[in-house]
Design an enzyme around this catalytic site. Structure first.
Site, mmCIF file in Angstrom:
data_model
loop_
_atom_site.group_PDB
_atom_site.id
_atom_site.type_symbol
_atom_site.label_atom_id
_atom_site.label_comp_id
_atom_site.label_asym_id
_atom_site.label_seq_id
_atom_site.Cartn_x
_atom_site.Cartn_y
_atom_site.Cartn_z
ATOM 1 N N TYR A 91 0.833 -1.212 0.000
ATOM 2 C CA TYR A 91 0.000 0.000 0.000
ATOM 3 C C TYR A 91 0.866 1.260 0.000
ATOM 4 O O TYR A 91 0.443 2.303 0.482
ATOM 5 C CB TYR A 91 -0.938 0.011 1.206
ATOM 6 C CG TYR A 91 -2.025 -1.053 1.159
ATOM 7 C CD1 TYR A 91 -3.022 -1.010 0.180
ATOM 8 C CD2 TYR A 91 -2.060 -2.089 2.075
ATOM 9 C CE1 TYR A 91 -4.019 -1.980 0.137
ATOM 10 C CE2 TYR A 91 -3.055 -3.059 2.041
ATOM 11 C CZ TYR A 91 -4.034 -2.993 1.055
ATOM 12 O OH TYR A 91 -5.024 -3.948 1.007
ATOM 13 N N ASP A 150 -0.653 -9.716 9.208
ATOM 14 C CA ASP A 150 0.290 -10.771 8.835
ATOM 15 C C ASP A 150 1.746 -10.385 9.101
ATOM 16 O O ASP A 150 2.442 -11.125 9.777
ATOM 17 C CB ASP A 150 0.076 -11.172 7.372
ATOM 18 C CG ASP A 150 -0.799 -12.408 7.277
ATOM 19 O OD1 ASP A 150 -0.551 -13.344 8.052
ATOM 20 O OD2 ASP A 150 -1.725 -12.446 6.462
ATOM 21 N N HIS A 405 4.137 -6.574 -4.892
ATOM 22 C CA HIS A 405 2.792 -6.428 -5.441
ATOM 23 C C HIS A 405 2.111 -5.221 -4.815
ATOM 24 O O HIS A 405 2.486 -4.765 -3.736
ATOM 25 C CB HIS A 405 1.968 -7.692 -5.139
ATOM 26 C CG HIS A 405 1.999 -8.016 -3.684
ATOM 27 N ND1 HIS A 405 2.890 -8.898 -3.128
ATOM 28 C CD2 HIS A 405 1.287 -7.510 -2.658
ATOM 29 C CE1 HIS A 405 2.723 -8.932 -1.833
ATOM 30 N NE2 HIS A 405 1.754 -8.097 -1.511
ATOM 31 N N TYR A 489 -10.931 -0.270 -0.104
ATOM 32 C CA TYR A 489 -10.885 0.207 1.288
ATOM 33 C C TYR A 489 -9.602 0.951 1.588
ATOM 34 O O TYR A 489 -9.526 1.662 2.585
ATOM 35 C CB TYR A 489 -11.065 -0.977 2.249
ATOM 36 C CG TYR A 489 -9.789 -1.629 2.751
ATOM 37 C CD1 TYR A 489 -9.026 -2.447 1.924
ATOM 38 C CD2 TYR A 489 -9.342 -1.434 4.055
ATOM 39 C CE1 TYR A 489 -7.864 -3.049 2.383
ATOM 40 C CE2 TYR A 489 -8.180 -2.034 4.524
ATOM 41 C CZ TYR A 489 -7.443 -2.839 3.678
ATOM 42 O OH TYR A 489 -6.287 -3.418 4.144
ATOM 43 N N ARG A 490 -8.600 0.825 0.740
ATOM 44 C CA ARG A 490 -7.267 1.337 1.081
ATOM 45 C C ARG A 490 -6.432 1.238 -0.178
ATOM 46 O O ARG A 490 -6.671 0.363 -1.018
ATOM 47 C CB ARG A 490 -6.714 0.426 2.171
ATOM 48 C CG ARG A 490 -5.305 0.652 2.644
ATOM 49 C CD ARG A 490 -5.004 -0.410 3.708
ATOM 50 N NE ARG A 490 -3.689 -0.283 4.259
ATOM 51 C CZ ARG A 490 -3.138 -1.132 5.126
ATOM 52 N NH1 ARG A 490 -3.837 -2.175 5.529
ATOM 53 N NH2 ARG A 490 -1.928 -0.937 5.595
HETATM 54 C C1 LIG Z 1 2.538 -9.909 2.220
HETATM 55 C C2 LIG Z 1 1.817 -8.800 2.918
HETATM 56 C C3 LIG Z 1 0.804 -9.089 3.830
HETATM 57 C C4 LIG Z 1 0.124 -8.059 4.466
HETATM 58 N N1 LIG Z 1 -0.849 -8.390 5.366
HETATM 59 C C5 LIG Z 1 -1.531 -7.405 5.986
HETATM 60 C C6 LIG Z 1 -2.548 -7.712 6.933
HETATM 61 O O1 LIG Z 1 -2.781 -8.878 7.262
HETATM 62 N N2 LIG Z 1 -3.249 -6.690 7.463
HETATM 63 C C7 LIG Z 1 -2.968 -5.385 7.173
HETATM 64 O O2 LIG Z 1 -3.610 -4.489 7.705
HETATM 65 N N3 LIG Z 1 -1.997 -5.077 6.305
HETATM 66 C C8 LIG Z 1 -1.266 -6.027 5.705
HETATM 67 N N4 LIG Z 1 -0.271 -5.693 4.828
HETATM 68 C C9 LIG Z 1 -0.030 -4.265 4.517
HETATM 69 C C10 LIG Z 1 1.057 -3.576 5.400
HETATM 70 O O3 LIG Z 1 2.284 -4.232 5.264
HETATM 71 C C11 LIG Z 1 0.699 -3.487 6.878
HETATM 72 O O4 LIG Z 1 -0.574 -2.897 7.041
HETATM 73 C C12 LIG Z 1 1.702 -2.676 7.716
HETATM 74 O O5 LIG Z 1 1.418 -2.852 9.085
HETATM 75 C C13 LIG Z 1 1.666 -1.164 7.438
HETATM 76 O O6 LIG Z 1 2.899 -0.627 7.750
HETATM 77 P P1 LIG Z 1 3.193 0.232 9.080
HETATM 78 O O7 LIG Z 1 2.452 -0.387 10.205
HETATM 79 O O8 LIG Z 1 4.662 0.378 9.196
HETATM 80 O O9 LIG Z 1 2.509 1.635 8.750
HETATM 81 P P2 LIG Z 1 3.211 2.973 8.233
HETATM 82 O O10 LIG Z 1 3.873 2.696 6.936
HETATM 83 O O11 LIG Z 1 4.029 3.557 9.295
HETATM 84 O O12 LIG Z 1 1.918 3.859 8.072
HETATM 85 C C14 LIG Z 1 1.031 3.745 6.988
HETATM 86 C C15 LIG Z 1 0.630 5.139 6.537
HETATM 87 O O13 LIG Z 1 -0.159 5.768 7.573
HETATM 88 C C16 LIG Z 1 0.201 7.153 7.740
HETATM 89 N N5 LIG Z 1 0.764 7.312 9.083
HETATM 90 C C17 LIG Z 1 1.515 6.407 9.733
HETATM 91 N N6 LIG Z 1 1.832 6.856 10.948
HETATM 92 C C18 LIG Z 1 1.287 8.078 11.081
HETATM 93 C C19 LIG Z 1 1.258 9.007 12.144
HETATM 94 N N7 LIG Z 1 1.847 8.724 13.301
HETATM 95 N N8 LIG Z 1 0.600 10.164 11.963
HETATM 96 C C20 LIG Z 1 -0.039 10.416 10.790
HETATM 97 N N9 LIG Z 1 -0.043 9.563 9.751
HETATM 98 C C21 LIG Z 1 0.607 8.388 9.885
HETATM 99 C C22 LIG Z 1 1.248 7.456 6.684
HETATM 100 O O14 LIG Z 1 0.642 8.059 5.574
HETATM 101 C C23 LIG Z 1 1.820 6.085 6.320
HETATM 102 O O15 LIG Z 1 2.262 6.029 4.987
HETATM 103 C C24 LIG Z 1 0.445 -6.704 4.177
HETATM 104 C C25 LIG Z 1 1.459 -6.422 3.261
HETATM 105 C C26 LIG Z 1 2.147 -7.456 2.642
HETATM 106 C C27 LIG Z 1 3.229 -7.108 1.676
#
Ligand SMILES: Cc1cc2nc3c(=O)[nH]c(=O)nc-3n(C[C@H](O)[C@H](O)[C@H](O)COP(=O)(O)OP(=O)(O)OC[C@H]3O[C@@H](n4cnc5c(N)ncnc54)[C@H](O)[C@@H]3O)c2cc1C
Length: 542
Positions: A91, A150, A405, A489-490
């Site tokens: 994403y 995950d 992906h 949704y996202r």
């Molecule tokens: C193989 C695979 C499986 C996955 N499975 C899942 C799953 O089961 N469920 C799921 O939900 N996702 C999944 N994902 C998607 C993603 O990897 C996860 O959601 C991951 O937890 C998001 O990264 P993060 O927590 O570091 O968020 P970040 O990258 O830190 O945040 C996401 C976005 O939110 C905003 N943001 C973050 N922090 C702040 C802040 N403090 N203030 C304001 N804005 C902010 C920013 O715009 C940022 O780009 C998957 C991805 C892959 C590749």
């Protein structure tokens, strides 16, 4: 050295100096090598001029340092892109929507501020990952579970703010719903607390969500209205036991009553875990197993049939081989006598489907032994891992893995007929766009209790021509979905405008509202320009 867009060399120098004074010069990054880490490893613009990049990154250690950074950015009108752990693969990774923004990297703010076992909640900073919170709970020997997505390396805050989901009960696996109270730094550096947090000395910040007056927490998710510096999350008390059961049906159309019965059980609160739908034709109904193992030769032969397999082909195969067409694995959490009763009642309801097969799973009592932990689907027990990345690794069923992906993830209604309609619509679209045949046995996910989500991974390559074709197909699918009343949704930055564009009721009244809010609370438009299609005034297209 790169400069943020629209900023003079003089202001840029003053900004970097200001950042260094605020957070220490070691935590301001400008080298190409450091900034490469903030690119999206799964970028659909890989190697092209449109590939998103940061002009600098700054990593504060406290909310006060975030305030100082925001004041400087606001003064010099520097576009800022906050991330928590920045692992948003699929994403958008950690790359900003507006290229050249300064990434505000909050990974160093990684304190677990409070864990309350009795009332089952935690208060965390943005850099706290699922692994961090899990380890802290284990270290303290608390009888609490987290709910994790995950990949366990992401953050509770980043994931929840992007509306992420997990795997335990619906009360906890919808991560934004499971939060309670936040602290936010606004564009001008003002710090604000939501819900009960607005009451100085509040004793219930993580216990009562709404506080007093309008509930505004939702405005900080999938938006660009503030930088979240703390967030509370409700945790799941460790259940006494876990019980699974599998419901298998043998006819194509049996999926319709199967979904209806499950909905009733869930909406009544009789069923409390995450349902896992699949087709036994693709292998054992365990998360991951169907992707790990190739399908049986007989099923592969059906897939190879000219024009593709029909439901009648699958039904005949199921009858001849005593294999189910569809199945759902159910998971119950609670005291053994309660969850046994819940499963027994569920079986009674599902037995209304002619020919249904109902299989009892193993009852596991908590805590799991180390041996059991290795065998179970960890995330369904609140155990974070990175196991999911097996989907991108070379295996017998995936001899030529891709380079990543982008998820295409439309929400569709929670009924069987809608699944069939979506399979048909996506199948036709994929064929017409030359994307190959869609798997007619693919079923949607169930992160959200009241709706289904189809999840397709659009492959990323390092070939610009292929990426271009895939980008065009993605955008076309967004429109096709919208024509059927389905919306994503996202999404990743590359598609945020295209998707925002289809949420257009009454001449984009909702987007116009977002823009009015943006102009009021971030008049210089410095936070996350373009996120989810919300652009500041000076960058807004007509
Ligand atoms: C193989 C695979 C499986 C996955 N499975 C899942 C799953 O089961 N469920 C799921 O939900 N996702 C999944 N994902 C998607 C993603 O990897 C996860 O959601 C991951 O937890 C998001 O990264 P993060 O927590 O570091 O968020 P970040 O990258 O830190 O945040 C996401 C976005 O939110 C905003 N943001 C973050 N922090 C702040 C802040 N403090 N203030 C304001 N804005 C902010 C920013 O715009 C940022 O780009 C998957 C991805 C892959 C590749």
């Amino acid at each position: 050295m790169a400069i943020a867009p629209g900023v003079s060399a003089q202001d840029w120098a003053a900004t970097l100096e200001g950042f260094a004074a605020a957070v220490g010069k070691d935590w301001v990054f400008t080298s190409e090598e450091d900034l490469a880490l903030y690119k999206d490893a799964y970028s659909p613009f890989w190697g092209e001029p449109e590939e998103k990049h940061a002009s600098a990154a700054v990593a504060p250690q406290s909310a006060e340092e975030v305030q100082a950074v925001m004041r400087i950015a606001n003064k010099y009108r520097i576009p800022i892109y906050p991330i928590s752990t920045g692992r948003n693969l699929g994403y958008g990774g950690s790359a900003p929507v507006l290229s050249g923004s300064v990434v505000l990297d909050l990974k160093r703010m990684n304190r677990v501020l409070e864990i309350n076992e009795k009332n089952a909640y935690a208060l965390v900073e943005p850099g706290v990952s699922y692994f961090d919170l899990y380890r802290e709970i284990q270290k303290r020997g608390l009888k609490l579970w987290i709910d994790c997505p995950d990949p366990g390396w992401g953050s509770l805050i980043g994931n929840a703010l992007d509306h992420g989901g997990g795997y335990t009960t619906h009360m906890y696996r919808v991560h934004f719903d499971a939060h309670c109270g936040m602290e936010v730094v606004l564009a001008d550096g003002t710090i604000m607390r939501t819900g009960m947090g607005a009451l100085p000395g509040a004793k219930t910040w993580q216990q009562y969500k709404f506080g007093y007056g309008p509930w505004i927490d939702g405005m900080f998710s999938q938006s660009n209205f503030g930088v979240v510096t703390k967030m509370g999350f409700w945790l799941m008390p460790e259940p006494e036991a876990y019980l699974s059961g599998t419901v298998t049906v043998f006819k194509h159309d049996d999926l319709i009553p199967m979904v209806d019965i499950l909905n009733e059980l869930e909406n009544n609160g009789i069923y409390n875990g995450m349902p896992f739908f699949g087709s036994p034709l693709q292998g054992p109904l365990e998360p991951g197993e169907q992707l790990r193992n190739p399908m049986a030769p007989g099923v592969q032969a059906l897939f190879a049939k000219a024009g593709g397999p029909t439901p009648a082909d699958f039904e005949a195969y199921c009858a001849a081989n005593n294999i189910g067409y569809w199945a759902v694995k159910l998971q119950y959490y609670g005291p053994p006598e309660v969850i046994r009763a819940q499963w027994n009642y569920s079986k009674k309801k599902f037995s209304a489907i002619p020919g249904v097969k109902l299989e009892d799973g193993e009852l596991l009592t908590m805590p799991l032994t180390e041996e059991q932990k290795k065998k179970v689907h960890g995330v369904a027990f609140g155990i974070p891992s990175l196991q999911i990345f097996f989907i991108g690794t070379r295996s017998e069923s995936n001899p030529t893995p891709g380079l990543g992906h982008i998820w295409f993830s439309p929400i569709i209604p929670r009924d069987g007929k809608s699944i069939f309609e979506a399979q048909k619509v996506f199948g036709n679209a994929a064929r017409e766009m030359g994307l190959g045949a869609l798997n007619p046995l693919q079923l949607p996910g169930t992160y959200w209790q009241r709706a289904f989500i189809f999840i397709f991974g659009f492959p990323i390559t390092h070939d610009p021509a292929v990426n271009k074709k895939n980008r065009e197909a993605f955008e076309k699918l967004v429109k096709i979905c919208a024509d059927h009343g389905w919306g994503e949704y996202r999404t990743a930055p590359a598609y945020m405008d295209a998707i925002a564009d289809v949420y257009s009721f009454n001449n984009h009244a909702l987007m116009r509202f977002h823009e009015r809010v943006k102009d009021a609370i971030d008049p210089n438009g410095i936070i996350s320009a373009g996120r989810y299609g919300i652009w500041p005034k000076h960058l807004r297209k007509a």
